[in-house]
Scaffold this motif. Structure first.
Motif, PDB file in Angstrom:
ATOM      1  N   TYR A  37       2.688 -10.642  -8.679  1.00 46.84           N
ATOM      2  CA  TYR A  37       1.451 -10.160  -8.090  1.00 46.84           C
ATOM      3  C   TYR A  37       1.770  -8.982  -7.166  1.00 46.84           C
ATOM      4  O   TYR A  37       1.298  -8.917  -6.040  1.00 46.84           O
ATOM      5  N   LYS A  38       2.583  -8.066  -7.641  1.00 54.24           N
ATOM      6  CA  LYS A  38       3.046  -6.996  -6.762  1.00 54.24           C
ATOM      7  C   LYS A  38       2.073  -5.824  -6.727  1.00 54.24           C
ATOM      8  O   LYS A  38       1.442  -5.491  -7.715  1.00 54.24           O
ATOM      9  N   MET A  39       1.978  -5.212  -5.578  1.00 54.81           N
ATOM     10  CA  MET A  39       1.226  -3.972  -5.405  1.00 54.81           C
ATOM     11  C   MET A  39       2.118  -2.806  -5.816  1.00 54.81           C
ATOM     12  O   MET A  39       3.326  -2.827  -5.598  1.00 54.81           O
ATOM     13  N   SER A  40       1.526  -1.763  -6.377  1.00 56.38           N
ATOM     14  CA  SER A  40       2.315  -0.577  -6.735  1.00 56.38           C
ATOM     15  C   SER A  40       2.533   0.303  -5.508  1.00 56.38           C
ATOM     16  O   SER A  40       1.779   0.255  -4.534  1.00 56.38           O
ATOM     17  N   ASN A  41       3.560   1.130  -5.574  1.00 57.01           N
ATOM     18  CA  ASN A  41       3.864   2.055  -4.486  1.00 57.01           C
ATOM     19  C   ASN A  41       2.735   3.057  -4.275  1.00 57.01           C
ATOM     20  O   ASN A  41       2.425   3.443  -3.144  1.00 57.01           O
ATOM     21  N   ILE A  42       2.082   3.457  -5.366  1.00 58.83           N
ATOM     22  CA  ILE A  42       0.974   4.412  -5.268  1.00 58.83           C
ATOM     23  C   ILE A  42      -0.214   3.777  -4.539  1.00 58.83           C
ATOM     24  O   ILE A  42      -0.851   4.406  -3.685  1.00 58.83           O
ATOM     25  N   GLN A  43      -0.523   2.524  -4.873  1.00 58.80           N
ATOM     26  CA  GLN A  43      -1.591   1.822  -4.159  1.00 58.80           C
ATOM     27  C   GLN A  43      -1.263   1.704  -2.672  1.00 58.80           C
ATOM     28  O   GLN A  43      -2.130   1.864  -1.812  1.00 58.80           O
ATOM     29  N   ALA A  44      -0.014   1.375  -2.378  1.00 57.97           N
ATOM     30  CA  ALA A  44       0.389   1.207  -0.982  1.00 57.97           C
ATOM     31  C   ALA A  44       0.282   2.518  -0.209  1.00 57.97           C
ATOM     32  O   ALA A  44      -0.032   2.517   0.985  1.00 57.97           O
ATOM     33  N   ALA A  45       0.526   3.647  -0.874  1.00 58.26           N
ATOM     34  CA  ALA A  45       0.355   4.944  -0.218  1.00 58.26           C
ATOM     35  C   ALA A  45      -1.096   5.128   0.209  1.00 58.26           C
ATOM     36  O   ALA A  45      -1.386   5.574   1.328  1.00 58.26           O
ATOM     37  N   LEU A  46      -2.016   4.779  -0.679  1.00 56.56           N
ATOM     38  CA  LEU A  46      -3.440   4.830  -0.337  1.00 56.56           C
ATOM     39  C   LEU A  46      -3.731   3.901   0.839  1.00 56.56           C
ATOM     40  O   LEU A  46      -4.471   4.246   1.765  1.00 56.56           O
ATOM     41  N   GLY A  47      -3.125   2.708   0.808  1.00 51.37           N
ATOM     42  CA  GLY A  47      -3.326   1.744   1.886  1.00 51.37           C
ATOM     43  C   GLY A  47      -2.819   2.244   3.229  1.00 51.37           C
ATOM     44  O   GLY A  47      -3.460   2.024   4.266  1.00 51.37           O
ATOM     45  N   CYS A  48      -1.684   2.927   3.237  1.00 51.64           N
ATOM     46  CA  CYS A  48      -1.143   3.461   4.493  1.00 51.64           C
ATOM     47  C   CYS A  48      -2.111   4.458   5.129  1.00 51.64           C
ATOM     48  O   CYS A  48      -2.330   4.445   6.349  1.00 51.64           O
TER      49      CYS A  48
END
Length: 371
Positions: A229-240
Motif C-alpha cells: 500500500y505504498k505511496m509513490s514519490n511523485i504523490q509525496a512531492a504533491l503532499g509536501c
C-alpha cells in the motif's frame, strides 16, 4: 450558468514545482526522498513520533488493524453513520464490525453506545471524525484504556481539527488520514498512518513491504504475507507542497463554513451545522446542513433545488447497517444514525469558491425549503 462542484483540490505553482522535480530527479537513490520527507514533516506537524505514507486511507487502516493483530473472532466497534471505507478493513482481517449509534450533535460515535457494545471479544474502537467534527475523544480514550482496547482514529476527514490543542490523529494508539482529491489537502489518492509506538510503526512498515523484515539480508525473503500500500514519490512531492500550505487551506475552509452558517442558521429554525464545542477547532472539511426534524422530505426537495441551480451537493453517509454489505450481520437499531441520514446534505466547499457562488447555493437551499 457554470456548475458549482461540491469539492475540488487547490493546486498551485508550489505543487507543480515539487511534482516536476520528483518527475525529473526522483529516481535511483532519490526514489524515496519525497516520501521520507512527507512522512517526517507530517509527523512533526501533527506532533507524533511516526508517520507511514500509504496509497490510501483504507490501506492504512488495513495495515493498522493487522499490526494490532486483530483478526477472526475479534470485534471492532465503530459508528453506523459512516462510509464503507472505515468498516471494510475490519472485514478484510476477518473481524466483525459492530455498528453503534452516533451523537445527535457531532454525528460521531456515542460513547454510551460504545460502552454497551463492549464484549470480551472487543479489540478496538474506531473513532471516525465525520466531516471535520471530532468524536468524543476524552470519553473514548477513557473507555479504551479501561477495557484494554486499542483506540484508532479515522481522521480521514479531520486533518486540521484540534482538541485541547492537539490535532485529530494524535489521541489514538494509531490514526489514519486520507489525501483523496476531495480532502483538505491531497496527493491525488493517498493516505497516512501515524502512531507514537515504534513497535507499531515497524510492524506496519514490514506489512507494507510485502512482509519483508527490516535488516533481512536475503533481499527477496518475506517473513510473512504482507501488502503493498505504498505511496509513490511523485504523490509525496504533491503532499509536501500541500502540507506547506495547510494553514492557508484550513483558513479558507473555515471562512467558507462561517459564510454558510451566518446565512443559513438564523433563518432555518431547528437546523444544525458542523459543531465546534469548547476546547475544539473544527476544520470544517465538509460544511454539512442538517435540516429540521419536523420537515420530512425537505432534504430531497432541497437537493432537487440545488441541482436545478447547477449546484453539486451530496447526501450525508447512510447507515452501514442498512446496506447489503451488512445485511447478513445482525446489528442493533441505531435511531440517531437513521434519522440524521434523512436530513443531512453536504454543501460545496472547494477553496476557490466565491461568495457569489455561495450565495447561489444559499438561495437554492432556501428556495427548496419553500416548496
Amino acid at each position: 450558468m457554470s456548475k458549482i462542484y461540491y469539492t475540488k483540490p487547490s493546486i498551485g505553482e508550489l505543487e507543480r514545482a515539487y511534482v516536476n522535480d520528483a518527475v525529473a530527479n526522483g529516481w535511483g537513490e532519490q526514489c524515496y526522498a519525497y516520501i521520507q520527507r512527507f512522512e517526517r514533516e507530517f509527523a512533526a506537524r501533527l506532533g507524533v513520533a511516526h508517520a507511514v505514507a500509504t496509497s490510501s486511507c483504507t490501506g492504512a487502516l488495513h495495515l493498522g488493524l493487522r499490526a494490532l493483530d486483530i483478526g477472526p473472532g475479534d470485534e471492532v466497534i465503530l459508528a453506523d453513520m459512516n462510509w464503507i471505507a472505515s468498516a471494510a478493513p475490519v472485514c478484510y482481517v476477518g473481524a466483525q464490525a459492530v455498528l453503534v449509534d452516533v451523537l445527535p450533535d457531532s454525528w460521531c460515535l456515542d460513547p454510551a453506545a460504545v460502552a454497551r457494545a463492549i464484549t470480551p471479544r472487543t479489540k478496538a474502537i474506531i473513532a471516525v471524525h465525520l466531516y471535520g467534527n471530532l468524536a468524543a475523544l476524552a470519553e473514548l480514550r477513557a473507555l479504551a484504556t479501561a477495557h484494554g482496547l486499542a483506540l484508532i482514529e479515522d481522521a480521514a476527514e479531520a486533518l486540521g481539527s484540534r482538541y485541547q490543542g492537539r490535532g485529530a490523529g494524535a489521541w489514538g494508539d494509531l490514526a489514519v488520514f486520507s489525501f483523496h482529491g476531495t480532502k483538505l489537502m491531497t496527493t491525488g489518492e493517498g493516505g497516512m498512518l501515524v502512531t507514537n509506538s515504534t513497535a507499531l510503526r515497524t510492524r506496519v512498515e514490514q506489512l507494507n513491504n510485502h512482509g519483508r523484515a527490516a535488516g533481512e539480508l536475503r533481499q527477496f525473503w518475506p517473513a510473512e504475507l504482507g501488502h503493498k500500500y505504498k505511496m509513490s514519490n511523485i504523490q509525496a512531492a504533491l503532499g509536501c507542497a500541500q502540507l506547506e500550505r495547510l494553514d492557508e487551506l484550513l483558513a479558507r475552509k473555515r471562512a467558507i463554513f462561517a459564510y454558510y452558517a451566518r446565512a443559513l442558521l438564523p433563518v432555518i429554525d431547528g437546523a444544525q451545522m458542523n459543531p465546534e464545542p469548547p476546547d475544539t477547532l473544527n476544520s470544517y472539511w465538509m460544511p454539512t446542513l442538517m435540516l429540521p426534524e419536523d420537515c420530512p422530505g425537505a432534504r430531497d426537495t432541497v437537493l432537487h433545488s440545488l441541482a436545478e441551480a447547477g449546484v453539486d451537493a451530496r447526501l450525508v453517509f447512510q447507515p452501514l447497517s442498512r446496506t447489503p454489505v451488512f445485511a447478513a450481520t445482525p446489528q442493533a437499531s441505531n435511531p440517531q444514525a437513521a434519522g440524521l441520514a434523512l436530513r443531512g446534505l453536504n454543501l460545496p466547499s472547494y477553496h476557490e469558491l466565491t461568495e457569489a457562488e455561495q450565495d447561489r447555493v444559499i438561495a437554492a437551499v432556501l428556495q427548496g425549503l419553500k416548496r
